[in-house]
Each structure stands twice: as C-alpha cells, then as structure tokens.
Design an enzyme around this catalytic site. Structure first.
Site, mmCIF file in Angstrom:
data_model
loop_
_atom_site.group_PDB
_atom_site.id
_atom_site.type_symbol
_atom_site.label_atom_id
_atom_site.label_comp_id
_atom_site.label_asym_id
_atom_site.label_seq_id
_atom_site.Cartn_x
_atom_site.Cartn_y
_atom_site.Cartn_z
ATOM 1 C CB SER A 199 -0.794 0.074 1.288
ATOM 2 O OG SER A 199 -1.280 -1.183 1.183
ATOM 3 C CG HIS B 84 -2.069 -0.770 -4.019
ATOM 4 N ND1 HIS B 84 -2.524 0.635 -3.582
ATOM 5 C CD2 HIS B 84 -2.470 -1.535 -2.933
ATOM 6 C CE1 HIS B 84 -2.984 0.322 -3.026
ATOM 7 N NE2 HIS B 84 -3.153 -0.607 -2.146
ATOM 8 C CD GLU C 184 -2.338 3.694 -6.228
ATOM 9 O OE1 GLU C 184 -2.219 4.621 -5.784
ATOM 10 O OE2 GLU C 184 -2.763 2.751 -4.765
ATOM 11 C CG ASN D 32 -3.116 3.766 0.917
ATOM 12 O OD1 ASN D 32 -4.178 3.722 1.310
ATOM 13 N ND2 ASN D 32 -2.996 2.272 -0.005
HETATM 14 P P1 NAD Z 1 -3.677 -9.632 5.916
HETATM 15 O O1 NAD Z 1 -2.692 -9.713 7.093
HETATM 16 O O2 NAD Z 1 -4.535 -10.187 6.393
HETATM 17 O O3 NAD Z 1 -2.446 -11.096 5.679
HETATM 18 C C1 NAD Z 1 -1.617 -10.946 5.193
HETATM 19 C C2 NAD Z 1 -0.865 -12.694 5.382
HETATM 20 O O4 NAD Z 1 0.429 -12.855 4.898
HETATM 21 C C3 NAD Z 1 -1.244 -13.418 6.246
HETATM 22 O O5 NAD Z 1 -1.834 -14.689 5.978
HETATM 23 C C4 NAD Z 1 0.156 -14.214 6.644
HETATM 24 O O6 NAD Z 1 -0.002 -15.221 7.054
HETATM 25 C C5 NAD Z 1 1.007 -14.231 5.238
HETATM 26 N N1 NAD Z 1 2.295 -13.896 5.464
HETATM 27 C C6 NAD Z 1 3.278 -13.353 6.350
HETATM 28 N N2 NAD Z 1 4.334 -13.304 6.044
HETATM 29 C C7 NAD Z 1 4.600 -13.958 4.883
HETATM 30 C C8 NAD Z 1 5.434 -14.700 4.473
HETATM 31 N N3 NAD Z 1 6.905 -14.435 5.092
HETATM 32 N N4 NAD Z 1 5.393 -15.814 3.588
HETATM 33 C C9 NAD Z 1 4.323 -15.968 3.234
HETATM 34 N N5 NAD Z 1 3.535 -15.110 3.632
HETATM 35 C C10 NAD Z 1 3.687 -15.006 4.520
HETATM 36 O O7 NAD Z 1 -3.317 -8.202 5.383
HETATM 37 P P2 NAD Z 1 -3.917 -8.203 3.705
HETATM 38 O O8 NAD Z 1 -4.225 -6.666 4.702
HETATM 39 O O9 NAD Z 1 -3.831 -8.911 2.992
HETATM 40 O O10 NAD Z 1 -2.389 -7.136 3.263
HETATM 41 C C11 NAD Z 1 -1.239 -7.678 2.679
HETATM 42 C C12 NAD Z 1 -1.181 -6.651 1.644
HETATM 43 O O11 NAD Z 1 -1.609 -6.465 0.821
HETATM 44 C C13 NAD Z 1 0.054 -5.577 2.442
HETATM 45 O O12 NAD Z 1 1.102 -4.929 1.871
HETATM 46 C C14 NAD Z 1 -1.354 -4.465 2.438
HETATM 47 O O13 NAD Z 1 -0.735 -2.995 2.174
HETATM 48 C C15 NAD Z 1 -1.484 -4.319 1.386
HETATM 49 N N6 NAD Z 1 -2.905 -3.999 0.850
HETATM 50 C C16 NAD Z 1 -4.367 -4.159 1.832
HETATM 51 C C17 NAD Z 1 -5.103 -3.077 2.177
HETATM 52 C C18 NAD Z 1 -5.955 -4.026 2.287
HETATM 53 O O14 NAD Z 1 -6.973 -3.201 2.817
HETATM 54 N N7 NAD Z 1 -6.279 -4.319 3.853
HETATM 55 C C19 NAD Z 1 -5.479 -2.771 0.732
HETATM 56 C C20 NAD Z 1 -4.776 -2.798 -0.621
HETATM 57 C C21 NAD Z 1 -2.894 -3.592 0.007
#
Ligand code: NAD
Length: 291
Positions: free
Chosen positions: A119, A140, A152, A190
């Site tokens: 993000s 993104h 994005e 963001n």
């Molecule tokens: P989340 O916490 O729901 O999921 C993260 C996942 O990554 C978990 O399943 C965890 O087990 C896994 N993980 C952690 N370390 C790991 C590793 N070393 N190897 C493999 N898997 C691993 O988080 P999310 O909300 O899905 O966010 C993930 C990414 O997407 C982040 O970079 C976040 O900034 C981005 N993002 C989030 C949103 C949102 O609204 N939540 C929107 C756009 C982008």
C-alpha cells in the site's frame, strides 16, 4: 509477455481476493502462505465465497468449478517461482517483503515479472533487492478485491514498458480499471485516504467526537459509503499504522504523524475486523464500539 500463470504470496484478505479474481478469469493460480493453517482457512474462504455466488445466481456452477480447478495452494515459497507473474501480498512490513523477494530470486524463470501489492512501500527499493528491477512493479489492488474496480499500477524507477503493459493486460482481463501512479509514499489512493483516516482517529483521540458520531458524520455529511473508523477496521489497523509510518518517514512532514491511539490499538492486538476487534467489537451483532 503473455501471462498465463500467477503466483500469489500471502493468502490474507488481499491475497485470497486476488487469487479468487484471477482464477475466475482463467489464470492458473498458485496461492502460498507461510502458515499452513492460515492457508487452509483462506482457501476455504474462497470456496465459501464462490459457492455463495453460485447460490445467489451471480455465477454458474461451471464457472465456480473452473475457478476452483485453476487454483492451487502451497506453503513452500519456491512453488510460486515458476509463474509468469508473481504478486506479493504479505503483511505490510518491508523487512518481510524484502526477505521474500530475496528468497524467490534464485528460483525464478528468466522472464518472470515480480510485483508487490504494497500500500505504501517504495517499489524502487523493493525492486533493488532482486535481480530484475526492470521487471518489477507495484500492483496495488483495493479491498475487497472481487468487488473493487480500481488497481493502481506503480512503476519503479527502472520498470520497463513491457512489464507495465503485461500488468495492464492482466488488469484489463480482470475487467478492472488501472490508475498509473508514481513511486512515492502511499502512491495516490493511500496518500489521500490514509491521512483522512488518521485525522478521524485524532478526532476520537482528542475527544471531539465518539466512534459512532465520527463515522456517522462522514457517512451522512460527506456521503462516504463507510465511516473512516469502520473503514480503518476493514483495512486492518496494523496496515493503517504501517502506511502512516511510511508516509511520515518518507515525506518527513509532521502532518503524517500516526495518531498515538492508532498505535495503542495495534499494541493491544485490536487490528480490526480480521481479529474480531478494532474500533468496533465484531463479536456483537451488529458490531458496537469496542470502548
Ligand atoms: P493480512 O494480514 O490479511 O494477510 C497477510 C498474510 O501474509 C497472512 O496470511 C500471513 O500469514 C501472510 N504472511 C506473513 N508473512 C509471510 C511470509 N513471510 N511468507 C508468506 N506469507 C506470509 O494482510 P492484507 O490486508 O491481506 O495485506 C497484505 C498486503 O496488501 C499489505 O502489503 C497491505 O498493505 C496490502 N493492501 C492491503 C489492503 C487492505 O485494505 N487490507 C488494501 C490494499 C493493499
């Protein structure tokens, strides 16, 4: 490059949404996660989501079965290395993301494109830790991925046109719309959204309004579909804090200082909807302010 196979690292709310959307339009998808249990639960969530869509008449049984056929899962990171396109969607932590790209690099095909769903973290810096900065970019998605129209696309300083065009063709195949953004902290969405959410948390912190009145004010007064605190819970408070920290560090302006109350919630493990508690307590139906 024509992309046929997609590897996704991280099966959380974003990774599983991306996997589901990609499998629905015919890509062969390998979804991976560090945790076997988390991966199993998240694959089950995809199955439940697709099954519900069949029941609601939004997709046919055949489309559901084809999507599930297209989806494989694995806990071993190298399993995704043979894909044409890799999308990293793990926790918003630069050290974790960097380690993943460094570990993947020796196993990749020569022409594999690497992307991150980050993000806010610098695409150029993540790319520099791989052997292919020209084949690296930001991809993104918005949450929830199957419903949200925007993606994005962020070029790092070295990203080449072929890489951009290949990712754009994936966005088009998904039927979504791409917005091109430059590689600066928070990109577009963001950079604008997160300071607004952070300000809403300050409004709560300073006692200007209650959780309910802040959310209601923005829903009814600014016509936002969700209040900012509700939205923060939906995004994940750990993710919100990481993004504010990247904006604060990267732009060196005190206006991006993360609200101490946001830090406090994250310290408590109240990360929002995904942990059952954030600004709201989701064990109650309907959810109620948690304090
Ligand atoms: P989340 O916490 O729901 O999921 C993260 C996942 O990554 C978990 O399943 C965890 O087990 C896994 N993980 C952690 N370390 C790991 C590793 N070393 N190897 C493999 N898997 C691993 O988080 P999310 O909300 O899905 O966010 C993930 C990414 O997407 C982040 O970079 C976040 O900034 C981005 N993002 C989030 C949103 C949102 O609204 N939540 C929107 C756009 C982008």
């Amino acid at each position: 490059m024509i992309i046929k196979t997609i590897g996704i690292v991280g099966s959380g709310q974003m990774g599983r949404g991306i996997a589901q959307s990609m499998a629905m339009v015919g890509y062969k998808v390998i979804l991976s996660d560090i945790s076997k249990e988390v991966l199993k639960t998240n694959v089950e969530k995809i199955v439940t989501s697709l099954t519900r869509q069949v029941k609601d008449g939004r997709i046919s049984l055949n489309e559901c079965e084809e999507a599930l056929d297209n989806l494989k899962s694995a806990t071993k990171l190298e399993t995704v290395a043979g894909a044409d396109l890799i999308i990293e969607a793990v926790t918003e932590d630069e050290a974790v993301k960097t380690l993943i790209f460094e570990s993947l690099t020796p196993h990749l095909k020569e022409d594999t494109i690497l992307t991150s769903n980050t993000s806010s973290i610098s695409i150029t810096r993540l790319a520099s830790r791989t052997d292919r900065p020209e084949k690296f970019m930001g991809f993104h998605f918005m949450n929830p991925v199957p419903l949200m129209q925007l993606v994005e696309l962020i070029r790092g300083i070295a990203t080449n046109q072929d890489t951009y065009d290949s990712c754009l063709s994936v966005v088009e195949k998904l039927g979504k719309t791409a917005a091109q953004a430059e590689d600066f902290p928070g990109f577009i969405v963001n950079r604008v959204l997160m300071p607004m959410i952070n300000e809403a948390i300050y409004t709560l912190f300073e006692g200007i309004g209650s959780i309910k009145s802040i959310d209601e004010s923005m829903r009814l007064g600014a016509n936002h579909p969700m209040g900012p605190l509700e939205l923060a819970d939906f995004i994940g408070l750990d993710t919100c804090l990481s993004i504010m920290t990247v904006l604060h560090d990267g732009l060196a302006d005190t206006k991006y200082r993360p609200c101490p109350l946001l830090t406090k919630y994250v310290e408590a493990g109240w990360l929002g909807k995904k942990t059952g508690k954030g600004f709201y307590d989701y064990s109650k139906n309907p959810a109620e302010p948690s304090r």
